[in-house]
Scaffold this motif. Structure first.
Motif: not given
Length: 173
Positions: A31, A35, A153, A156-157, A159-161, A163-164
């Motif tokens: 990541a 990003q 933020d 959430d980031f 969690n996004r990593v 979940e991906e």
């Protein structure tokens, strides 16, 4: 993510994950390049996520993750929000300095009381140290409150990593 506790200045959380820790640690490393929103660094089983220097303020938080292996196909994540370690060290140094001065003024007041001298100044200074300690505590609370959006933020980031990379976040309370 329970960050509404008013006593805790450095909120913590835990998650049980259904993926191998090395796979997840590698996902956070990957990541870094995909990003530009956050700065990510990894040391062994620890991942540090923070805002870029241009977006950082004095109380900007960083998220420290420790992802430990439980079994081959599961791991445990420990998360800790906190300010920059330099800011936290300074903040704690000030707390200890105030506590040390409170004790020193207390000893001075006791000595003057034993010698039957006036000790009102020493008691006043002890009271002042209590006020300074409360001021430090409220400054920390204000700093935490002002950075709640940034904490969300970061969370959430994270969690996004996760979940991906196939982590089922619904299994965590």
């Amino acid at each position: 993510m329970p960050v509404n506790n008013e006593i805790v200045l450095r909120p913590r959380f835990k998650m049980n994950l259904n993926q191998n820790n090395e796979r997840l640690l590698k996902a956070f490393e990957d990541a870094k390049t995909t990003q530009k929103e956050f700065i990510i660094s990894r040391i062994d089983d620890h991942v540090f996520i923070k805002l870029p220097k241009a977006k950082q303020q004095f109380w900007s938080p960083q998220l420290h993750l420790e992802i430990n292996e439980v079994k081959d196909s599961s791991s445990k994540l420990h998360g800790l929000f906190g300010p920059n370690p330099t800011v936290w060290t300074m903040f704690m140094f000030l707390h200890f300095m105030v506590a040390g001065l409170f004790i020193a003024f207390g000893i001075w007041a006791y000595t003057n009381w034993n010698l039957e001298h006036d000790y009102a100044i020493q008691l006043s200074l002890m009271f002042l140290m209590v006020i300074v300690w409360f001021a430090l505590y409220f400054a920390g609370s204000i700093g935490k409150a002002s950075s709640k959006n940034e904490m969300h933020d970061l969370y959430d980031f994270m969690n996004r990593v996760l979940e991906e990379n196939g982590v089922d976040l619904n299994q965590n309370p």
